[in-house]
Motif scaffolding. Structure first.
Motif, PDB file in Angstrom:
ATOM      1  N   ASP A  52      -9.679   7.166  -8.440  1.00  8.68           N
ATOM      2  CA  ASP A  52     -10.055   5.787  -8.721  1.00  8.68           C
ATOM      3  C   ASP A  52     -10.789   5.160  -7.548  1.00  8.68           C
ATOM      4  O   ASP A  52     -10.619   5.564  -6.397  1.00  8.68           O
ATOM      5  N   GLN A  53     -11.586   4.139  -7.846  1.00 17.09           N
ATOM      6  CA  GLN A  53     -12.372   3.481  -6.798  1.00 17.09           C
ATOM      7  C   GLN A  53     -11.492   2.837  -5.730  1.00 17.09           C
ATOM      8  O   GLN A  53     -11.915   2.671  -4.581  1.00 17.09           O
ATOM      9  N   ASP A  54     -10.245   2.451  -6.071  1.00 18.54           N
ATOM     10  CA  ASP A  54      -9.348   1.836  -5.090  1.00 18.54           C
ATOM     11  C   ASP A  54      -8.602   2.871  -4.254  1.00 18.54           C
ATOM     12  O   ASP A  54      -7.858   2.497  -3.341  1.00 18.54           O
ATOM     13  N   SER A 102     -15.103   7.103 -11.272  1.00 17.07           N
ATOM     14  CA  SER A 102     -13.789   7.510 -10.759  1.00 17.07           C
ATOM     15  C   SER A 102     -13.721   9.008 -10.505  1.00 17.07           C
ATOM     16  O   SER A 102     -12.757   9.667 -10.870  1.00 17.07           O
ATOM     17  N   TYR A 139       0.843  -1.191   0.000  1.00 16.09           N
ATOM     18  CA  TYR A 139       0.000   0.000   0.000  1.00 16.09           C
ATOM     19  C   TYR A 139       0.878   1.241   0.000  1.00 16.09           C
ATOM     20  O   TYR A 139       2.096   1.173   0.164  1.00 16.09           O
ATOM     21  N   PHE A 146      -0.426  -2.037  -6.914  1.00 11.89           N
ATOM     22  CA  PHE A 146      -0.795  -3.204  -7.720  1.00 11.89           C
ATOM     23  C   PHE A 146       0.425  -4.095  -7.955  1.00 11.89           C
ATOM     24  O   PHE A 146       1.535  -3.614  -8.170  1.00 11.89           O
ATOM     25  N   SER A 150     -17.622   5.958  -7.494  1.00 12.57           N
ATOM     26  CA  SER A 150     -16.635   4.943  -7.864  1.00 12.57           C
ATOM     27  C   SER A 150     -16.737   4.528  -9.319  1.00 12.57           C
ATOM     28  O   SER A 150     -15.725   4.329 -10.005  1.00 12.57           O
ATOM     29  N   SER A 177      -5.558   6.613 -10.282  1.00 11.56           N
ATOM     30  CA  SER A 177      -5.431   5.492  -9.345  1.00 11.56           C
ATOM     31  C   SER A 177      -4.304   5.719  -8.341  1.00 11.56           C
ATOM     32  O   SER A 177      -4.168   4.955  -7.384  1.00 11.56           O
ATOM     33  N   GLY A 188      -3.814   4.130  -0.819  1.00  8.99           N
ATOM     34  CA  GLY A 188      -4.241   3.233  -1.895  1.00  8.99           C
ATOM     35  C   GLY A 188      -3.404   1.980  -1.960  1.00  8.99           C
ATOM     36  O   GLY A 188      -2.403   1.827  -1.259  1.00  8.99           O
ATOM     37  N   ARG A 189      -3.837   1.069  -2.834  1.00  8.55           N
ATOM     38  CA  ARG A 189      -3.130  -0.199  -3.016  1.00  8.55           C
ATOM     39  C   ARG A 189      -2.032  -0.049  -4.062  1.00  8.55           C
ATOM     40  O   ARG A 189      -2.194   0.676  -5.041  1.00  8.55           O
ATOM     41  N   VAL A 199      -8.493   5.617  -1.465  1.00 10.69           N
ATOM     42  CA  VAL A 199      -9.283   5.990  -0.293  1.00 10.69           C
ATOM     43  C   VAL A 199      -8.892   7.404   0.134  1.00 10.69           C
ATOM     44  O   VAL A 199      -7.733   7.657   0.491  1.00 10.69           O
TER      45      VAL A 199
END
Length: 932
Positions: free
Chosen positions: A82-84, A127, A59, A154, A124, A189, A151-152, A86
């Motif tokens: 982006d939805q991912d 986006s 993360y 990837f 979301s 993102s 966020g994550r 936060v």
């Protein structure tokens, strides 16, 4: 932090080269990008982005300060997120404007007022992140938007902010690295932003990293500050970028090592090649390619590389399909960067100017940007003398474009194919303009364009307009003609023209007509009579073979027909569109074709450059295939090949052998055609030898490989025996399911010409294929098992096992693949048809609830026939089972219509082909019933 000019609204709506109106909508919306645009109530002036990735934990934390200007009175600020991603918190402050520049510079810290936020909302699916203020703000107000987020990272794809790892060969430790790939719209993102290409603004990037790692971004390092409460982490802040689109942002954090070079240019650019320590030695030759390409590109654009540094990374386990072209930071797969060629490197360097320095305003112009990038890439690569890879540019690309646009329904339903072919066609239009306007005019026009649009955005029309202005200034175009209208006639059509030349040998004139080029039958495209193009007529006569003058003798100005005079005498040929200057084939009267064929068979053939020799051959065959030229004439054009050793001239032959061979392989002419292929290719292959020679050219290697493939397909005995010898080693191995020691090139010849035992051995390998091995190897084996055999018994055996017996080792996808592969040859689809007819009732029950397989079976079994015999077979089946086709009714009805067209083609052309082949085989004293 921000300069005074960056705090003002950016001028990305300004005109270029005095041009104000767009007249060509160059392409529909980019399929991957939503056409839903951000409202222009608030626009960004700049960012300060801080990111702290934790790669081992997957993360990242971040915060961004966006300075923005209010354009229209509003209480909403909308950005992409982006939805991912936060959002943890946000606040908005207003900078108190002043006419004094120094006051504005200080306002970020000393002259602000906080604006109450009423609510925030994240959409979301779109986006989007919306900040609603309690009160609206007026136009001209400058805001600071502060957002903290997490966020994550990837790791399943190399997109957005992603991570990967490698094992240090010395310490055996796992080493993580983090990198970004923002194109086309993935910046959202990573951080909340205005993620549209038109919003080009400066950005300051700060990266939190471990002390033992290195952070690299678009710009050089400005300072490093230790983190509070941590001995292991530091903040690295980098210099402010020029105005930049969000997709051009690049960040890499790693423990890579680097090779450092200084580029002698106006900015004294610092070049670093970076990779993991144990791979860096494989990249020692990269700098030479980069420096040489930069020199050529700086000369081409007459604009220096715009940044003070360039970092090029070779990333282990990089999964994206193309390199990541951040501005000043390029990411490649290790294999791409260490390879021999320079195309990949050059292309990403071209994007540093065209895409980063000057940026398309919206994705609708992405294809023209890509087309010009590809043109300049090929131009640069050729200038670098790296023409082994590109010695066929644009010929091979052009052939596929011809085939695509000559279909009744170009592109099918594939948006991706449509966009790629549109971009490729536009690249060929650039090439045509480079020839017809002259390289000097063309380059000066593009230099004017890049000078006007650097650090800004552009529309496609801006390029055409700058070329027009330069062409008029250089007197290369009359004032009544614009490059815009020339380009539009090509870009706005999913078609290409063919020009037909009928000479009048009595008065040395010719009539030229243009119409739509249609190769696929029937030629019933609606409104084709309305299609006309601006076509440059560049003409070469036998009496003056000057291939350096590419100035058009005349333009066909969207005219259906023109007449030209003062041609060479009746005993001299002419060539129109030499060197494939424009993307269109040319047909001639039979006398001119015959004079060309005779000349090519003389020792003087090399006075016609190889690109033009290839074009003449390719045009003749394709015009014959389309029904516009006698196959006897087209086959005469191949006679010179027994003396030809240039790969470019042979390249179209291999494609056309395949096309014609597939079309006639259900007729008695096919064996004679295979004998012709063996006569044509055997001397070439024997001269080239079976093994590569040290230091041989790439073209020679391709020529050997292609001639071998087609000789094998035509039943050349030495090839078959070689393949069987290689295959025997696999059959004799103790554990044949552990791996395949046979090169792919040998498998199809064995399954096609080999024994039943060899084929059944391959079948068992598919059935017993271990799950632990790569499944694409099984797929290839299954494809060849179905698609290669000549023997109907082998095909019927495979169909019985998979369809009737329902062997559990074969999935529905396998069966679908088998049906598809059987359409590749007459033995395949005829055997499938007979199998369907024989087992109709059982198959109908088997696929009753699987309409996709039923439709696929009917399609593969009925639509590929091309002779009267095939038409009779399919017609009889249709009558027998007319009420039982179900969901495949439309398939069989369409098949019958198509087969009637193909039958007409066969009736018209097979007698001509057979007569020519009979004479050719007689002259060469060859019995077509025997393989060599």
């Amino acid at each position: 932090m921000w300069s005074f000019s960056s705090l003002l609204v950016l001028g990305y709506f300004t005109s270029v080269c005095s041009h104000q109106k767009r007249s060509i909508d160059l392409i529909a919306a980019h399929s991957l990008i939503s056409q839903e645009r951000l409202p222009q109530d608030v626009v960004p002036n700049g960012y300060h982005l801080s990111l702290q990735p934790f790669p081992a934990d997957g993360y990242f934390d971040g915060k961004v300060k966006i300075t923005a200007t209010v354009q229209h009175k509003t209480s909403e600020i909308i950005v992409h997120a982006d939805q991912d991603l936060v959002v943890l918190d946000c606040n908005v402050t207003q900078l108190l404007a002043s006419s004094d520049e120094s006051t504005i510079k200080q306002s970020a810290t000393s002259n602000t007022t906080k604006l109450p936020v009423q609510s925030t909302q994240k959409l979301s699916k779109k986006s989007l992140f919306t900040i609603t203020l309690q009160s609206p703000v007026e136009p001209g107000v400058i805001l600071e938007i502060h957002i903290r987020f997490t966020g994550r990272i990837f790791n399943d794809s190399s997109e957005g902010l992603f991570r990967s790892s490698y094992v240090d060969p010395v310490t055996k430790e796992t080493k993580w690295f983090v990198a970004t790939h923002m194109r086309p719209n993935l910046a959202r993102s990573v951080f909340p932003c205005f993620d549209e290409p038109a919003y080009k603004v400066p950005i300051v990037i700060t990266v939190g990293r471990l002390k033992n790692m290195t952070a690299v971004t678009n710009m050089p390092l400005a300072k490093i500050v230790s983190m509070e409460n941590s001995d292991d982490w530091v903040w690295a802040t980098f210099l402010e970028t020029p105005p930049i689109s969000t997709f051009s942002i690049g960040i890499v954090i790693s423990e890579f090592t680097s090779l450092i070079y200084n580029v002698s240019n106006e900015n004294d650019t610092r070049l670093k090649i970076r990779a993991r320590p144990d791979f860096i030695s494989a990249l020692t030759n990269v700098s030479d390619k980069v420096v040489r390409a930069l020199e050529i590109l700086e000369d081409f654009w007459q604009t220096p590389y715009p940044l003070p540094k360039l970092d090029i990374f070779a990333l282990p386990n990089y999964q994206a399909t193309r390199p990541a072209d951040g501005w000043g930071i390029l990411l490649f797969k290790e294999s791409e960067l260490s390879g021999k060629g320079s195309w990949h490197i050059t292309q990403e360097l071209v994007y540093q100017w065209l895409g980063a320095l000057a940026t398309p305003f919206w994705w609708s112009d992405a294809h023209i940007n890509n087309a010009l990038v590809r043109f300049v890439t090929a131009y640069t690569t050729l200038k670098m003398d790296e023409n082994e890879t590109f010695n066929n540019w644009p010929m091979t690309m052009l052939y596929s474009i011809y085939y695509e646009f000559s279909k009744r329904y170009p592109h099918g339903k594939s948006t991706a194919i449509k966009q790629d072919s549109a971009s490729a066609k536009t690249e060929l239009v650039f090439r045509m303009l480079n020839y017809t306007l002259g390289e000097s005019t063309f380059k000066h026009g593009l230099q004017k364009f890049i000078a006007d649009r650097k650090y800004k955005t552009f529309f496609g029309d801006d390029i055409w307009h700058c070329l027009t202005e330069q062409a008029r200034f250089d007197e290369r175009l009359p004032k009544t003609i614009t490059v815009n209208e020339i380009a539009a006639s090509w870009i706005t059509k999913d078609r290409l023209p063919v020009v037909t030349v009928l000479r009048n040998y009595d008065d040395n004139s010719a009539t030229l007509t243009q119409r739509v080029y249609l190769r696929e039958r029937p030629h019933d495209v609606p409104d084709q009579e309305k299609f006309v193009w601006w076509i440059p007529i560049v003409l070469i006569g036998q009496d003056h073979l000057n291939f350096f003058n590419s100035t058009p003798q005349v333009w066909m100005k969207r005219e259906r027909e023109i007449k030209i005079s003062h041609l060479p005498g009746k005993d001299s040929f002419i060539i129109i569109n030499p060197e494939e200057i424009g993307p269109f084939p040319v047909n001639y009267d039979i006398k001119n074709w015959n004079m060309l064929a005779q000349y090519l068979c003389t020792e003087n053939r090399t006075q016609i450059p190889v690109n033009t020799r290839a074009k003449l051959l390719h045009d003749a065959w394709n015009l014959a295939y389309a029904g516009d030229l006698s196959f006897a004439t087209a086959l005469n054009m191949t006679l010179f090949l027994k003396h030809e050793r240039e790969y470019l001239a042979w390249d179209p032959v291999f494609t056309l052998i395949d096309h014609i061979g597939r079309h006639i392989d259900s007729s008695s002419v096919h064996k004679k055609f295979q004998s012709y292929v063996r006569i044509l290719l055997t001397p070439l292959y024997e001269e080239l030898g079976n093994e590569p020679q040290e230091g041989e050219s790439e073209g020679r290697a391709h020529l050997r490989s292609s001639s071998k493939v087609f000789l094998c397909q035509a039943g050349y005995k030495p090839c078959i025996e070689e393949a069987q010898t290689a295959f025997k080693k696999w059959m004799q191995s103790n554990n044949p399911d552990e791996g395949n020691p046979v090169a792919n090139q040998y498998i199809c010849p064995v399954f096609k010409w080999g024994t039943q035992e060899e084929w059944e051995f391959g079948l068992q390998r598919v059935i017993k294929f271990p799950q632990s091995r790569k499944q694409n190897e099984r797929t290839y084996l299954l494809k060849t098992l179905a698609g290669c055999p000549n023997d109907a018994h082998k095909i019927e055996t495979l169909l019985n096992i998979t369809v009737i017996e329902q062997n559990g080792n074969f999935t529905d996808n396998d069966i679908y693949l088998i049906f598809s592969m059987l359409t590749g040859g007459a033995n395949g689809y005829t055997s499938l048809f007979n199998f369907l007819r024989k087992n109709w009732d059982n198959i109908k029950i088997r696929f009753e609830e699987k309409p996709h397989l039923w439709n696929s079976l009917i399609t593969s079994a009925t639509t590929v026939f091309k002779t009267q015999e095939g038409l009779d077979m399919v017609s009889e089946l249709y009558v027998e089972r007319q009420s039982e086709f179900g969901t495949a009714d439309f398939v069989i009805e369409k098949a019958l219509r198509n087969i009637k067209e193909e039958t007409k083609w066969s009736n018209d052309n097979l007698p001509v082909i057979e007569k020519w082949l009979d004479e050719y085989l007689k002259v060469n004293d060859v019995d077509p019933t025997k393989t060599r």
